[in-house]
Motif scaffolding. Structure first.
Motif, PDB file in Angstrom:
ATOM      1  N   ARG A 163       0.819  -1.214   0.000  1.00  0.00           N
ATOM      2  CA  ARG A 163       0.000   0.000   0.000  1.00  0.00           C
ATOM      3  C   ARG A 163       0.853   1.265   0.000  1.00  0.00           C
ATOM      4  NH1 ARG A 163      -4.324  -1.641   4.677  1.00  0.00           N
ATOM      5  NH2 ARG A 163      -4.944   0.526   4.372  1.00  0.00           N
ATOM      6  N   THR A 164       2.167   1.098  -0.081  1.00  0.00           N
ATOM      7  CA  THR A 164       3.077   2.237  -0.001  1.00  0.00           C
ATOM      8  C   THR A 164       3.943   2.349  -1.251  1.00  0.00           C
ATOM      9  OG1 THR A 164       4.999   1.110   0.961  1.00  0.00           O
ATOM     10  CG2 THR A 164       3.232   1.747   2.478  1.00  0.00           C
ATOM     11  N   SER A 165       4.554   3.521  -1.422  1.00  0.00           N
ATOM     12  CA  SER A 165       5.460   3.753  -2.547  1.00  0.00           C
ATOM     13  C   SER A 165       6.765   2.986  -2.393  1.00  0.00           C
ATOM     14  CB  SER A 165       5.757   5.254  -2.667  1.00  0.00           C
ATOM     15  OG  SER A 165       6.392   5.740  -1.488  1.00  0.00           O
ATOM     16  N   PHE A 166       7.000   2.404  -1.228  1.00  0.00           N
ATOM     17  CA  PHE A 166       8.235   1.672  -0.945  1.00  0.00           C
ATOM     18  C   PHE A 166       8.171   0.215  -1.387  1.00  0.00           C
ATOM     19  CE2 PHE A 166      11.296  -0.078   2.356  1.00  0.00           C
ATOM     20  CZ  PHE A 166      12.435   0.522   1.828  1.00  0.00           C
ATOM     21  N   TYR A 167       7.017  -0.238  -1.839  1.00  0.00           N
ATOM     22  CA  TYR A 167       6.840  -1.667  -2.108  1.00  0.00           C
ATOM     23  C   TYR A 167       7.816  -2.211  -3.151  1.00  0.00           C
ATOM     24  CZ  TYR A 167       4.486  -6.160  -2.692  1.00  0.00           C
ATOM     25  OH  TYR A 167       4.192  -7.497  -2.742  1.00  0.00           O
ATOM     26  N   PRO A 168       8.134  -1.502  -4.235  1.00  0.00           N
ATOM     27  CA  PRO A 168       9.116  -2.052  -5.184  1.00  0.00           C
ATOM     28  C   PRO A 168      10.449  -2.395  -4.527  1.00  0.00           C
ATOM     29  CG  PRO A 168       7.966  -0.209  -6.189  1.00  0.00           C
ATOM     30  CD  PRO A 168       7.557  -0.228  -4.738  1.00  0.00           C
ATOM     31  N   GLU A 169      10.889  -1.553  -3.582  1.00  0.00           N
ATOM     32  CA  GLU A 169      12.132  -1.849  -2.870  1.00  0.00           C
ATOM     33  C   GLU A 169      11.970  -3.074  -1.978  1.00  0.00           C
ATOM     34  OE1 GLU A 169      10.919   1.177  -3.293  1.00  0.00           O
ATOM     35  OE2 GLU A 169      12.503   2.042  -4.521  1.00  0.00           O
ATOM     36  N   VAL A 170      10.794  -3.228  -1.352  1.00  0.00           N
ATOM     37  CA  VAL A 170      10.537  -4.407  -0.522  1.00  0.00           C
ATOM     38  C   VAL A 170      10.590  -5.671  -1.382  1.00  0.00           C
ATOM     39  CG1 VAL A 170       8.859  -5.558   0.970  1.00  0.00           C
ATOM     40  CG2 VAL A 170       9.149  -3.081   1.127  1.00  0.00           C
ATOM     41  N   GLN A 171       9.969  -5.614  -2.549  1.00  0.00           N
ATOM     42  CA  GLN A 171       9.973  -6.769  -3.456  1.00  0.00           C
ATOM     43  C   GLN A 171      11.392  -7.136  -3.887  1.00  0.00           C
ATOM     44  OE1 GLN A 171       7.088  -4.943  -6.258  1.00  0.00           O
ATOM     45  NE2 GLN A 171       5.964  -6.870  -6.096  1.00  0.00           N
ATOM     46  N   ALA A 172      12.160  -6.122  -4.299  1.00  0.00           N
ATOM     47  CA  ALA A 172      13.519  -6.389  -4.774  1.00  0.00           C
ATOM     48  C   ALA A 172      14.397  -6.943  -3.656  1.00  0.00           C
ATOM     49  CB  ALA A 172      14.121  -5.116  -5.353  1.00  0.00           C
ATOM     50  N   THR A 173      14.238  -6.398  -2.453  1.00  0.00           N
ATOM     51  CA  THR A 173      15.050  -6.852  -1.326  1.00  0.00           C
ATOM     52  C   THR A 173      14.675  -8.273  -0.927  1.00  0.00           C
ATOM     53  OG1 THR A 173      15.166  -4.564  -0.561  1.00  0.00           O
ATOM     54  CG2 THR A 173      15.823  -6.272   1.004  1.00  0.00           C
ATOM     55  N   ALA A 174      13.397  -8.574  -0.920  1.00  0.00           N
ATOM     56  CA  ALA A 174      12.954  -9.929  -0.600  1.00  0.00           C
ATOM     57  C   ALA A 174      13.537 -10.932  -1.596  1.00  0.00           C
ATOM     58  CB  ALA A 174      11.431  -9.995  -0.613  1.00  0.00           C
ATOM     59  N   LYS A 175      13.533 -10.575  -2.854  1.00  0.00           N
ATOM     60  CA  LYS A 175      14.095 -11.467  -3.881  1.00  0.00           C
ATOM     61  C   LYS A 175      15.575 -11.698  -3.633  1.00  0.00           C
ATOM     62  CE  LYS A 175      14.393 -12.054  -8.908  1.00  0.00           C
ATOM     63  NZ  LYS A 175      14.050 -11.461 -10.229  1.00  0.00           N
ATOM     64  N   ARG A 176      16.291 -10.629  -3.289  1.00  0.00           N
ATOM     65  CA  ARG A 176      17.725 -10.750  -3.030  1.00  0.00           C
ATOM     66  C   ARG A 176      18.002 -11.616  -1.802  1.00  0.00           C
ATOM     67  NH1 ARG A 176      20.533  -6.927  -0.528  1.00  0.00           N
ATOM     68  NH2 ARG A 176      18.970  -5.335  -0.988  1.00  0.00           N
ATOM     69  N   PHE A 177      17.091 -11.615  -0.833  1.00  0.00           N
ATOM     70  CA  PHE A 177      17.240 -12.434   0.365  1.00  0.00           C
ATOM     71  C   PHE A 177      16.680 -13.846   0.184  1.00  0.00           C
ATOM     72  CE2 PHE A 177      18.517  -8.633   2.420  1.00  0.00           C
ATOM     73  CZ  PHE A 177      19.045  -8.955   3.668  1.00  0.00           C
ATOM     74  N   GLY A 178      16.208 -14.163  -1.013  1.00  0.00           N
ATOM     75  CA  GLY A 178      15.638 -15.486  -1.255  1.00  0.00           C
ATOM     76  C   GLY A 178      14.320 -15.707  -0.551  1.00  0.00           C
ATOM     77  N   LEU A 179      13.525 -14.638  -0.431  1.00  0.00           N
ATOM     78  CA  LEU A 179      12.245 -14.700   0.270  1.00  0.00           C
ATOM     79  C   LEU A 179      11.112 -14.404  -0.716  1.00  0.00           C
ATOM     80  CD1 LEU A 179      13.312 -12.683   3.427  1.00  0.00           C
ATOM     81  CD2 LEU A 179      12.658 -15.095   3.426  1.00  0.00           C
ATOM     82  N   ALA A 180      10.241 -15.359  -0.899  1.00  0.00           N
ATOM     83  CA  ALA A 180       9.057 -15.132  -1.730  1.00  0.00           C
ATOM     84  C   ALA A 180       8.005 -14.413  -0.903  1.00  0.00           C
ATOM     85  CB  ALA A 180       8.505 -16.460  -2.240  1.00  0.00           C
ATOM     86  N   ILE A 181       7.407 -13.373  -1.455  1.00  0.00           N
ATOM     87  CA  ILE A 181       6.351 -12.637  -0.753  1.00  0.00           C
ATOM     88  C   ILE A 181       5.023 -13.342  -0.986  1.00  0.00           C
ATOM     89  CG2 ILE A 181       5.089 -10.465  -0.599  1.00  0.00           C
ATOM     90  CD1 ILE A 181       7.628  -9.003  -1.323  1.00  0.00           C
ATOM     91  N   VAL A 182       4.368 -13.732   0.094  1.00  0.00           N
ATOM     92  CA  VAL A 182       3.084 -14.415   0.005  1.00  0.00           C
ATOM     93  C   VAL A 182       2.001 -13.500   0.573  1.00  0.00           C
ATOM     94  CG1 VAL A 182       4.061 -16.733   0.094  1.00  0.00           C
ATOM     95  CG2 VAL A 182       3.479 -15.575   2.224  1.00  0.00           C
ATOM     96  N   PRO A 183       0.767 -13.625   0.075  1.00  0.00           N
ATOM     97  CA  PRO A 183      -0.311 -12.758   0.563  1.00  0.00           C
ATOM     98  C   PRO A 183      -0.781 -13.147   1.952  1.00  0.00           C
ATOM     99  CG  PRO A 183      -1.160 -14.351  -1.009  1.00  0.00           C
ATOM    100  CD  PRO A 183       0.335 -14.515  -1.007  1.00  0.00           C
ATOM    101  N   ASP A 184      -1.526 -12.245   2.559  1.00  0.00           N
ATOM    102  CA  ASP A 184      -2.149 -12.507   3.848  1.00  0.00           C
ATOM    103  C   ASP A 184      -3.008 -13.766   3.719  1.00  0.00           C
ATOM    104  OD1 ASP A 184      -3.521 -12.525   6.225  1.00  0.00           O
ATOM    105  OD2 ASP A 184      -4.383 -10.528   6.011  1.00  0.00           O
ATOM    106  N   PRO A 185      -2.746 -14.811   4.518  1.00  0.00           N
ATOM    107  CA  PRO A 185      -3.510 -16.050   4.370  1.00  0.00           C
ATOM    108  C   PRO A 185      -4.973 -15.930   4.798  1.00  0.00           C
ATOM    109  CG  PRO A 185      -2.063 -16.174   6.281  1.00  0.00           C
ATOM    110  CD  PRO A 185      -1.710 -14.913   5.557  1.00  0.00           C
ATOM    111  N   ARG A 186      -5.290 -14.910   5.623  1.00  0.00           N
ATOM    112  CA  ARG A 186      -6.676 -14.748   6.091  1.00  0.00           C
ATOM    113  C   ARG A 186      -7.079 -13.281   5.992  1.00  0.00           C
ATOM    114  NH1 ARG A 186      -7.348 -16.434  11.842  1.00  0.00           N
ATOM    115  NH2 ARG A 186      -9.543 -16.479  11.344  1.00  0.00           N
ATOM    116  N   PRO A 187      -7.253 -12.764   4.776  1.00  0.00           N
ATOM    117  CA  PRO A 187      -7.569 -11.337   4.638  1.00  0.00           C
ATOM    118  C   PRO A 187      -8.880 -10.945   5.304  1.00  0.00           C
ATOM    119  CG  PRO A 187      -7.874 -12.508   2.553  1.00  0.00           C
ATOM    120  CD  PRO A 187      -7.178 -13.455   3.477  1.00  0.00           C
ATOM    121  N   SER A 188      -9.823 -11.885   5.393  1.00  0.00           N
ATOM    122  CA  SER A 188     -11.122 -11.567   5.997  1.00  0.00           C
ATOM    123  C   SER A 188     -11.017 -11.351   7.500  1.00  0.00           C
ATOM    124  CB  SER A 188     -12.126 -12.691   5.713  1.00  0.00           C
ATOM    125  OG  SER A 188     -11.682 -13.917   6.270  1.00  0.00           O
TER     126      SER A 188
END
Length: 568
Positions: free
Chosen positions: A439-464
Motif C-alpha cells: 500500500r506504499t510507494s516503498f513496495y518495489p524496494e521491498v519486493q527487490a530486497t525480498a528477492k535478493r534475500f531469497g524470500l518469496a512474498i506471500v499474501p495474507d492467508p486470512r484477509p477476511s
C-alpha cells in the motif's frame, strides 16, 4: 582559461569519484552490520525475556517493569540515545484497568413486550470506557447497520439520524463485497473492526454500542469475545477521544430476539444493512444497563531509543534522483516490537506464568539484536533509526497507540515503521508476508530486497480476519506513518510446506496465549536472524530515499500522512 576549465572538470570528476567511494563505503558498512546479526544473540535475549523471573511481563506489574528496565539497559549498552521521557529510555504511560463485576452488572432490553434480561458472559459482555466504578444507561436503541462512515466508498450508516445519547446496534465486519475497491472485497477494512465501531459510536455521541457477533463475520467464536472481555481490560487514562459508557457485544440469538421484538427479522435486517441506500432506524426498545467495575490505575512504559542521523539525504543521492527534491528534515526509520504479555495467575498450582517466549520474546530479541548491529556499524547515518519496545499490545495495541500520539520525532519525519511480532524460531524462512507494504510507494524496494534475500512474498492467508489491524504497526499507520509487520510464511529450508503448516497449527492450537509458550532450547533462530537482516536492509534503503515514502493514492491512511506533513 582552458587550464582553468580542465581543473574544474577534474574537480567535478574527483567529487563524483569521492561520492561514489563514500556510497560504496556506506553500503559496505551496512552489509557488515547485517552480517554481524547473530542468531545466538537473539536466542539469549529470548531466553531471558521469557524467563519465569519476569512473571509474564504484564503491564504495571513487577515483571513488566523488569522487562522494560532490562531492554533499556541493553539500549544503553549499545550506545543508543534515550528517546523517552526526561532524558530516559522510558516513555511512561498512564493506564486504567477496568474489570467488570458480573454479579453487579445488569443489561435489560425493554419495549412493549416482556423485558429481556441478559446474562453477562452468556448473552453479552461490556466495558465501561469512561473509567468510572459505576455507570447507568437508559437509552433508546438505534440499528445502524454496519456502523460505518466511509466517504471514499460513498457509504454512511449514520446518515439522516442522530444517535446522541442513544445506544447503537450494529453488525461486526464490513458491508458484503466481492470488489477489492469496495470495502476491500474479501479483505477486512478497519471499518469492519469492533474497535472502529466503538470509536465511531462515541464520536457520534452515543452512550453505548451493541455489536452483533457472528462467527463467520468476526472470524472467531463467541468464546473469544467472552474470554477477552471477562478479565481486566486496559485503557489509556489520558485519551481525549470520546468514550462509551457501555461498549458491548451481544450474541447473535439476542440480536434475533431484539429484531423480532421490533417487528423485524434478523435475516431481513442483515440483508438491508448490506445494500446501498440503507437507512438507520430507531427501534421501539430501550437498553437499561448498570455496569459495575473494579478500577485499577497504573503506569507502564514504552522503551524508546535512537541512533540520531544528520537529517539530510546525501547530496550524491539527491543528484542521482533526476531532479527530485531531497528531504531537508529527518526521515527516520523505526523498528517496533511489543514486550508485554499476559502475566500470571496468582495461586494457580503448576505452571501459572504466561511466559510469551514466541509471543513476543522473539520480536524483542530481534529488535535488540538489530539495535546492536546498527550501533556497531560506525556509519554516519543520513537519517535517524528509532527502536521502540512497546507495552500493552495484548490490551489492544495501547502502547503503540500512545507512541503514535507521542512519537520521539514528528510523525511526518518518520519514513517507515517495521514491526516484528511472534516469529516462530523453527528454521530458515523461504517466504514472508509483508501485508501493508504493497500500500506504499516503498513496495518495489521491498519486493527487490525480498528477492535478493531469497524470500518469496506471500499474501495474507486470512484477509477476511483483518490481520493488518491487529498488530502494533497499525497504530503508527493511523497517524500516517507507512508501516507493516514482517511475518513468516509456511515454507522453510529443508522442509515441505505441509511441515510448516503443521508447525504453525501446532503452536496456534496448543501454545498461543497459553502457559506452554515457553523457551525451547531446540529452537532454531537462524530464520529470525535472516528477517532481522532483511529489516536492516530495508531501513537503510528507506533512509537513503531521495524523497519520502508515501501511502498510495486513495489509501485509507493517505489523509493522515498529509495531515502529519502539514503539521510537522
Amino acid at each position: 582559461m582552458l587550464r582553468k576549465r580542465m581543473w574544474c572538470g577534474m574537480l567535478l570528476v574527483g567529487c563524483s569519484v569521492a561520492a561514489a567511494q563514500n556510497a560504496v563505503s556506506a553500503d559496505a558498512g551496512i552489509r557488515k552490520a547485517e552480517a554481524s546479526v547473530n542468531p545466538e544473540n537473539i536466542r539469549a535475549q529470548v531466553k531471558f525475556i521469557s524467563d519465569d523471573l519476569l512473571e509474564g511481563r504484564y503491564p504495571g506489574l513487577r515483571g513488566g517493569e523488569l522487562a522494560a528496565k532490562y531492554i533499556a539497559t541493553q539500549f544503553a549498552l549499545y550506545g543508543l540515545k534515550p528517546a523517552g521521557d526526561n532524558g530516559t529510555y522510558l516513555q511512561q504511560i498512564n493506564f486504567v484497568g477496568m474489570k467488570v463485576k458480573p454479579a453487579e452488572t445488569a443489561f435489560t432490553v425493554e419495549g412493549k413486550g416482556p423485558a429481556m434480561k441478559l446474562k453477562f458472559g452468556e448473552d453479552f459482555v461490556v466495558s465501561n470506557q469512561t473509567l468510572t466504578p459505576e455507570t447507568d444507561v437508559d437509552a433508546p436503541i438505534v440499528f445502524v447497520g454496519y456502523g460505518a462512515t466511509a466517504p471514499e466508498f460513498g457509504w454512511d450508516d449514520f446518515a439522516g439520524i442522530d444517535v446522541k445519547g442513544k445506544v447503537i446496534l450494529c453488525i461486526v465486519g464490513d458491508p458484503p463485497s466481492n470488489d477489492p475497491k469496495f470495502f476491500g472485497g474479501d479483505a477486512l477494512t478497519y471499518y469492519g473492526r469492533w474497535t472502529y465501531k466503538f470509536e465511531q459510536a462515541a464520536r457520534k455521541g452515543a452512550v453505548g454500542a451493541l455489536i452483533i457477533h457472528r462467527t463467520d463475520l468476526a472470524s472467531y467464536g463467541w468464546d473469544v469475545v467472552k474470554n477477552s472481555n471477562s478479565g481486566e481490560k486496559t485503557f489509556l487514562r489520558d485519551d481525549a477521544n470520546p468514550r462509551l459508557q457501555a461498549a458491548s457485544w451481544i450474541q447473535l440469538d439476542v440480536a434475533k430476539r431484539i429484531f423480532e421484538a421490533s417487528g423485524m427479522t434478523l435475516d431481513g435486517a442483515f440483508e438491508a444493512a448490506g445494500k446501498r441506500g440503507f437507512k438507520a432506524v430507531e427501534l421501539p426498545l430501550r437498553l437499561k444497563a448498570h455496569v459495575a467495575s473494579e478500577v485499577r490505575k497504573f503506569q507502564s512504559a514504552n522503551v524508546v531509543a535512537m541512533l540520531e542521523g544528520t537529517h539530510q539525504t546525501p547530496p550524491e543521492i539527491c543528484k542521482a534522483a533526476a531532479g527530485v527534491r531531497c528531504n531537508d528534515h529527518d526521515q527516520a526509520v523505526m523498528y517496533t516490537a511489543h514486550y508485554d504479555h499476559l502475566g500470571f495467575v496468582p495461586g494457580m498450582p503448576g505452571d501459572n506464568i504466561y511466559n510469551g517466549a514466541a509471543d513476543n520474546g522473539t520480536g524483542v530479541g530481534m529488535i535488540l539484536e538489530m539495535a546492536r548491529a546498527w550501533s556497531s556499524s560506525g556509519l554516519t547515518l543520513p537519517h535517524s533509526v528509532i527502536f521502540a519496545a512497546v507495552t500493552a499490545e495484548e490490551q489492544g495495541l495501547l502502547g503503540s497507540e500512545y507512541l503514535g500520539q507521542h512519537p520521539p520525532v514528528p510523525a511526518a519525519q518518520i519514513a517507515l515503521d517495521i514491526n516484528y511480532d511472534m516469529l516462530l524460531p523453527i528454521g530458515i524462512q523461504q517466504e514472508i508476508n509483508v501485508n501493508g507494504a504493497q500500500r506504499t510507494s516503498f513496495y518495489p524496494e521491498v519486493q527487490a530486497t525480498a528477492k535478493r534475500f531469497g524470500l518469496a512474498i506471500v499474501p495474507d492467508p486470512r484477509p477476511s480476519a483483518g490481520s493488518y489491524y491487529r498488530s502494533d504497526h497499525f497504530s503508527l499507520s493511523r497517524v500516517g506513518i507507512p508501516a507493516f509487520s514482517v511475518d513468516a510464511g509456511t515454507l522453510y529450508e529443508s522442509h515441505d510446506r505441509a511441515w510448516g503448516v503443521a508447525q504453525e497449527k501446532e503452536y496456534n492450537d496448543n501454545h498461543y496465549h497459553n502457559f506452554s509458550d515457553n523457551f525451547d532450547p531446540s529452537w532454531d533462530f537462524r530464520g529470525d536472524a535472516k528477517l532481522a537482516r532483511f529489516g536492516i536492509d530495508l531501513g537503510w534503503q528507506a533512509m537513503q530515499a531521495p524523497h519520502g515514502i508515501e501511502w498510495n493514492g486513495g489509501d485509507e491512511f493517505e489523509a493522515a500522512r498529509k495531515r502529519a506533513e502539514a503539521g510537522q
